[in-house]
Design an enzyme around this catalytic site. Structure first.
Site, PDB file in Angstrom:
ATOM      1  N   ALA A  66       0.865  -1.180   0.000  1.00  0.00           N
ATOM      2  CA  ALA A  66       0.000   0.000   0.000  1.00  0.00           C
ATOM      3  C   ALA A  66       0.900   1.229   0.000  1.00  0.00           C
ATOM      4  CB  ALA A  66      -0.876  -0.025   1.244  1.00  0.00           C
ATOM      5  N   GLY A 105       0.527  -5.156   0.679  1.00  0.00           N
ATOM      6  CA  GLY A 105      -0.606  -5.082  -0.239  1.00  0.00           C
ATOM      7  C   GLY A 105      -0.255  -5.635  -1.623  1.00  0.00           C
ATOM      8  N   GLU A 108      -0.666  -9.176  -1.360  1.00  0.00           N
ATOM      9  CA  GLU A 108      -2.114  -9.415  -1.219  1.00  0.00           C
ATOM     10  C   GLU A 108      -2.807  -9.342  -2.583  1.00  0.00           C
ATOM     11  OE1 GLU A 108      -2.364  -6.473   2.067  1.00  0.00           O
ATOM     12  OE2 GLU A 108      -3.453  -8.057   3.116  1.00  0.00           O
ATOM     13  N   GLU A 128       4.077  -5.814   6.948  1.00  0.00           N
ATOM     14  CA  GLU A 128       3.259  -4.823   7.664  1.00  0.00           C
ATOM     15  C   GLU A 128       3.615  -4.738   9.141  1.00  0.00           C
ATOM     16  OE1 GLU A 128       2.159  -6.793   5.314  1.00  0.00           O
ATOM     17  OE2 GLU A 128       0.626  -5.825   4.098  1.00  0.00           O
TER      18      GLU A 128
HETATM   19  C1  3H9 Z   1       0.519  -2.376   3.332  1.00  0.00           C
HETATM   20  O1  3H9 Z   1       0.759  -2.835   2.265  1.00  0.00           O
HETATM   21  C2  3H9 Z   1      -0.830  -2.497   3.977  1.00  0.00           C
HETATM   22  C3  3H9 Z   1      -1.697  -3.466   3.254  1.00  0.00           C
HETATM   23  O2  3H9 Z   1      -1.840  -4.638   3.996  1.00  0.00           O
HETATM   24  C4  3H9 Z   1      -3.013  -2.862   2.847  1.00  0.00           C
HETATM   25  C5  3H9 Z   1      -3.987  -2.641   3.943  1.00  0.00           C
HETATM   26  C6  3H9 Z   1      -5.310  -2.076   3.548  1.00  0.00           C
HETATM   27  N1  3H9 Z   1       4.633   3.478   0.137  1.00  0.00           N
HETATM   28  O3  3H9 Z   1      13.340   1.701   0.392  1.00  0.00           O
HETATM   29  P1  3H9 Z   1      13.751   2.462  -0.812  1.00  0.00           P
HETATM   30  C7  3H9 Z   1       9.412   4.863  -1.190  1.00  0.00           C
HETATM   31  S1  3H9 Z   1       1.693  -1.535   4.200  1.00  0.00           S
HETATM   32  C8  3H9 Z   1       5.115   4.687  -0.151  1.00  0.00           C
HETATM   33  O4  3H9 Z   1      14.770   3.524  -0.650  1.00  0.00           O
HETATM   34  P2  3H9 Z   1      14.871   0.066  -1.936  1.00  0.00           P
HETATM   35  C9  3H9 Z   1      10.506   5.149  -0.173  1.00  0.00           C
HETATM   36  O5  3H9 Z   1      10.037   6.016   0.833  1.00  0.00           O
HETATM   37  C10 3H9 Z   1       3.109  -1.517   3.108  1.00  0.00           C
HETATM   38  N2  3H9 Z   1       6.420   4.912  -0.463  1.00  0.00           N
HETATM   39  O6  3H9 Z   1      14.193   1.498  -2.016  1.00  0.00           O
HETATM   40  C11 3H9 Z   1      11.574   5.772  -1.051  1.00  0.00           C
HETATM   41  O7  3H9 Z   1      11.220   7.130  -1.266  1.00  0.00           O
HETATM   42  P3  3H9 Z   1      12.350   8.247  -1.401  1.00  0.00           P
HETATM   43  C12 3H9 Z   1       3.816  -2.823   3.071  1.00  0.00           C
HETATM   44  C13 3H9 Z   1       7.226   3.868  -0.489  1.00  0.00           C
HETATM   45  O8  3H9 Z   1      15.115  -0.345  -3.318  1.00  0.00           O
HETATM   46  C14 3H9 Z   1      11.426   5.011  -2.361  1.00  0.00           C
HETATM   47  O9  3H9 Z   1      10.115   4.448  -2.341  1.00  0.00           O
HETATM   48  N3  3H9 Z   1       4.998  -2.694   2.290  1.00  0.00           N
HETATM   49  C15 3H9 Z   1       6.781   2.567  -0.185  1.00  0.00           C
HETATM   50  O10 3H9 Z   1      15.986   0.074  -0.966  1.00  0.00           O
HETATM   51  C16 3H9 Z   1      12.433   3.916  -2.563  1.00  0.00           C
HETATM   52  O11 3H9 Z   1      12.411   3.081  -1.422  1.00  0.00           O
HETATM   53  C17 3H9 Z   1       6.190  -2.352   2.816  1.00  0.00           C
HETATM   54  O12 3H9 Z   1       6.306  -2.157   3.992  1.00  0.00           O
HETATM   55  C18 3H9 Z   1       5.414   2.392   0.136  1.00  0.00           C
HETATM   56  N4  3H9 Z   1       4.895   1.175   0.424  1.00  0.00           N
HETATM   57  O13 3H9 Z   1      13.768  -0.883  -1.277  1.00  0.00           O
HETATM   58  C19 3H9 Z   1       7.335  -2.231   1.865  1.00  0.00           C
HETATM   59  N5  3H9 Z   1       7.824   1.709  -0.273  1.00  0.00           N
HETATM   60  O14 3H9 Z   1      13.174   7.840  -2.570  1.00  0.00           O
HETATM   61  C20 3H9 Z   1       8.090  -0.974   2.118  1.00  0.00           C
HETATM   62  C21 3H9 Z   1       8.885   2.451  -0.634  1.00  0.00           C
HETATM   63  O15 3H9 Z   1      11.562   9.488  -1.553  1.00  0.00           O
HETATM   64  N6  3H9 Z   1       9.155  -0.771   1.196  1.00  0.00           N
HETATM   65  N7  3H9 Z   1       8.544   3.751  -0.767  1.00  0.00           N
HETATM   66  O16 3H9 Z   1      13.126   8.188  -0.105  1.00  0.00           O
HETATM   67  C22 3H9 Z   1      10.335  -1.430   1.216  1.00  0.00           C
HETATM   68  O17 3H9 Z   1      10.550  -2.340   1.992  1.00  0.00           O
HETATM   69  C23 3H9 Z   1      11.402  -0.982   0.276  1.00  0.00           C
HETATM   70  O18 3H9 Z   1      11.086   0.325  -0.149  1.00  0.00           O
HETATM   71  C24 3H9 Z   1      11.589  -1.863  -0.994  1.00  0.00           C
HETATM   72  C25 3H9 Z   1      12.598  -1.158  -1.955  1.00  0.00           C
HETATM   73  C26 3H9 Z   1      12.144  -3.215  -0.572  1.00  0.00           C
HETATM   74  C27 3H9 Z   1      10.300  -2.037  -1.725  1.00  0.00           C
END
Ligand code: 3H9
Length: 693
Positions: A66, A105, A108, A128
């Site tokens: 999400a 998400g 999901e 999450e």
């Molecule tokens: C969820 O899904 C809830 C559901 O169950 C639905 C319920 C209804 N959203 O980490 P990076 C941005 S909760 C918004 O440096 P990498 C991040 O801030 C979510 N922004 O890259 C950064 O911005 P900036 C569950 C996001 O290659 C840029 O993207 N999912 C999100 O080292 C690059 O990120 C997670 O918790 C997001 N979801 O790693 C996954 N994700 O460049 C969270 C990233 O401005 N994300 N951004 O600083 C991660 O673990 C890592 O970002 C990922 C990439 C592994 C994907």
């Protein structure tokens, strides 16, 4: 190719329609992505020639979850549930084509697809819990239906990413396709299931694995018990477990309702707010406004470390682990031998636990050289000094380094409170000097305070940040001031803890309050662990503090079996009647009238002055942003992540309340509590530290 909206396109290739999402950086489920999903599937189905849909993403990853930045804002566009229902309810099979990471998400979404294919480098996970949440779009109900209850419990409570091969093994992925050929592989897979007339596999209807766990509450009881320590203080793991229980015990739609309710509870709570804040803080901390990302960096191929003690050895291990050769320098052969032997022993212990092979140990040791000759550091690209914390000695070392080490190399000092500018003044190249403050044990602790000297050059800063990332640290750039960010704030807490035990509390009262707050241990248990005699000298000791009194009695902490606590042979701590008596005597000698001190006061006295000091640090420009201070405390001092760090905690309580307490304490106890100007200003304006830009 049809354009569905700004992030989605649909291309029909014979009987397969390819729905492609392109929403950088991580294809998070923002409103346009949700719209694109629902509209794309609908449009594909409207074409009677189309018999299957492939869902694929552009860029570096499949949907990573999400859109966290949308949380707490008014909903827009198609709801996630409508998008998921459109996929799962489709009358033709939808195949998720996964590369990068299918997270939260994103997974999901993939779980509502009828089939999933992935390239071998892909990973899936439900992280999450790390945001203080649970998978709130059916993930907790669908995952156990595929992988079974035990694996689902582990995945939702750890949040760890699982590699594609393991996913295939547990049935989460139906087929692996060749790396780099995801689109073709997914289309071929879709054609195959159409040709074989395979059924629409809806995970919601797969009940066998959840039914197998029905009537066996002991599975959950055992899981809770085994992980009690890991989950202490956190709300989200328990809510995740409850959801899996619901998947086992309730029909699918009822389970979804239970999941929704628990999700909303977490989403609106302070823990998740804190953990989401930390997610962004961890990313912001790498950004230095006046050192842009394209700043030229200095190639670092060889590192020198001065001092083979605990700190120097730990520092060297970080680089060896990253494949960078290290030369370590000592002044005496026996100290050098001891240092090298300790490093080897540490690696061998890791190997014994199965986390390194014997060959890995030799490879690392093969990159390490010990010497007594500082001259051998002449060709090093980075030299880190980790000698005794004494200004004269450090200046002498830097004077020598200036004469020996090649121009352009980074000269770093691992000091925890000394003035980096003064150390730099011992050289003719202060622009090459910077502080690298590691935390002990340096090979384990994640935090690195990088201390920017007045003259540290931008390439030196940019390279230090880059190297910190390479050796697996989280680096916060801080300014020169006594104790920098972490220890400067810690000093506030230590002072109050010492005062509290004179005024009426006992060490175990203070420790209990801070432990219950979420720290791994309180200040007195911590002192006992570190050794009360750090910086203590028998000759100069004059029974003027409790610490001196204890050291004089040879109660020097865990290592002597006694400190603030008494320890048994297994190092279990017990409140000490001896210490209690000593404290009462010491307080009487000092003329202190002891009183009952409430737990609230203990917490406020220990924490609010830290928040106030953090405000002073910001005011003086010694930290870039308040969230950097929080990163320091979470990663270096065990501040509970679900409270977001001291500055976030201040924001959560309300800065007006923190200010009022500080003023009250100032009135009662004096200038140590004088509020900072920034605290007064923000509180007066009804603003938070987070609002500072
Ligand atoms: C969820 O899904 C809830 C559901 O169950 C639905 C319920 C209804 N959203 O980490 P990076 C941005 S909760 C918004 O440096 P990498 C991040 O801030 C979510 N922004 O890259 C950064 O911005 P900036 C569950 C996001 O290659 C840029 O993207 N999912 C999100 O080292 C690059 O990120 C997670 O918790 C997001 N979801 O790693 C996954 N994700 O460049 C969270 C990233 O401005 N994300 N951004 O600083 C991660 O673990 C890592 O970002 C990922 C990439 C592994 C994907």
């Amino acid at each position: 190719m049809t354009v569905i909206n700004e992030v989605a396109t649909l291309a029909v290739e014979g009987e397969v329609a390819v729905l492609t999402l392109n929403s950088p950086p991580v294809n998070a489920l923002s409103a346009p992505v949700r719209d694109g999903l629902a509209l794309g599937v609908k449009q594909a189905m409207a074409n009677t020639a189309v018999k299957a849909v492939v869902l694929i993403c552009e860029g570096k990853t499949f949907i990573a979850g999400a859109d966290i930045s949308e949380f707490g804002k008014p909903p827009k566009g198609t709801s996630l549930f409508d998008a998921l229902n459109a996929i799962e309810g489709a009358s033709i099979p939808v195949v998720a084509a996964i590369h990068g990471t299918a997270l939260g998400g994103g997974l999901e979404v993939a779980l509502t697809c009828h089939y999933r294919v992935a390239v071998p480098s892909a990973k899936c996970g439900l992280p999450e819990v790390k945001l203080g949440l649970l998978p709130g779009a059916g993930g907790t109900q669908r995952l156990p239906r595929i992988v079974g209850v035990e694996k689902a419990l582990e995945m939702v409570t750890s949040g760890e990413h699982v590699g594609a091969a393991a996913c295939a093994e547990m049935g989460l992925v139906d087929a692996l396709v060749d790396e780099g050929k995801l689109r073709d592989g997914a289309i071929a897979f879709a054609r195959k299931i159409v040709a074989e007339k395979r059924p629409l596999k809806r995970v919601r209807d797969m009940n066998e694995k959840v039914e197998a766990a029905r009537g066996k509450p002991e599975i959950f009881a055992a899981f809770r018990k085994a992980n009690a320590k890991r989950f202490r203080g956190f709300q989200a793991p328990e809510s995740n477990i409850k959801c899996i229980e619901a998947a086992v015990n309730l029909p699918f739609d009822e389970g979804l309702k239970a999941e929704r309710k628990l999700f909303m509870e977490l989403m609106t709570g302070t823990q998740s707010a804190a953990q989401r804040y930390v997610f962004f803080a961890e990313r912001a901390v790498w950004k230095v406004p006046d050192v842009p990302e394209d700043t030229q960096t200095i190639p670092i191929a060889k590192v020198g470390v001065i001092g083979a003690g605990t700190m120097g050895g730990g520092i060297a291990m970080n680089f060896l682990n990253a494949g960078i050769p290290v030369t370590i320098v000592e002044t005496k052969q026996d100290a050098l031998d001891r240092g090298l032997a300790t490093i080897r022993k540490n690696y061998e212990n890791t190997a014994k636990r199965g986390r390194l092979t014997a060959a890995d140990v030799e490879k690392r040791m093969g990159m390490l050289k010990g010497t007594l000759a500082l001259e051998e550091l002449a060709d090093r690209d980075l030299v880190i000094e980790a000698v005794f914390e004494n200004m004269d000695i450090k200046k002498e070392v830097f004077g020598k380094l200036d004469r020996i080490v090649k121009q352009g190399a980074i000269l770093a000092t691992n000091t925890s409170y000394l003035n980096v500018d003064e150390i730099a003044s011992a050289t003719k190249r202060p622009e090459s000097v910077i502080g690298w403050h590691f935390f002990s044990p340096a090979n384990v602790m994640q935090l690195l305070e990088l201390v920017r000297g007045e003259k540290s050059s931008k390439p030196v800063i940019a390279t230090s940040m880059q190297m910190a990332r390479k050796i697996g640290k989280i680096a916060a750039l801080v300014g020169v001031c006594p104790g920098f960010v972490g220890n400067r704030m810690l000093a506030q807490r230590q002072r109050e803890a010492q005062k509290l035990i004179l005024e009426g509390a006992m060490p175990w009262d203070v420790d209990r309050v801070l432990y219950d707050f979420g720290f791994p241990m309180g200040p007195f248990a911590m002192s006992d662990l570190a050794g009360l005699d750090i910086g203590w000298s028998k000759e100069k000791s004059s029974s003027s503090t409790m610490r001196e009194i204890l050291c004089e009695m040879d109660r020097r902490g865990q290592k002597t079996g006694a400190g603030f606590y008494d320890y048994d042979a297994e190092r279990n701590a017990k409140p000490s009647p001896v210490v209690e008596k000593l404290i009462l005597e010491f307080a009487a000698k000092k003329g202190v009238n002891r009183r009952t001190i409430s737990d609230d006061e203990i917490l406020e006295r220990c924490v609010y002055p830290m928040i106030n000091e953090g405000a002073k640090i910001l005011e003086e420009g010694k930290a870039i942003r308040s969230s950097d201070i929080d990163i320091v405390w979470i990663n270096g001092y065990g501040w509970p992540v679900y409270r977001g760090g001291p500055m976030f905690y201040g924001d959560t309580i309300g800065l007006d309340k923190v200010l009022a307490k500080m003023k009250q304490f100032e009135g009662q106890m004096g200038a140590e509590f004088a509020p900072s100007k920034l605290l007064e200003k923000l509180a007066g304006e009804g603003r938070r530290f987070q609002d500072l830009k």
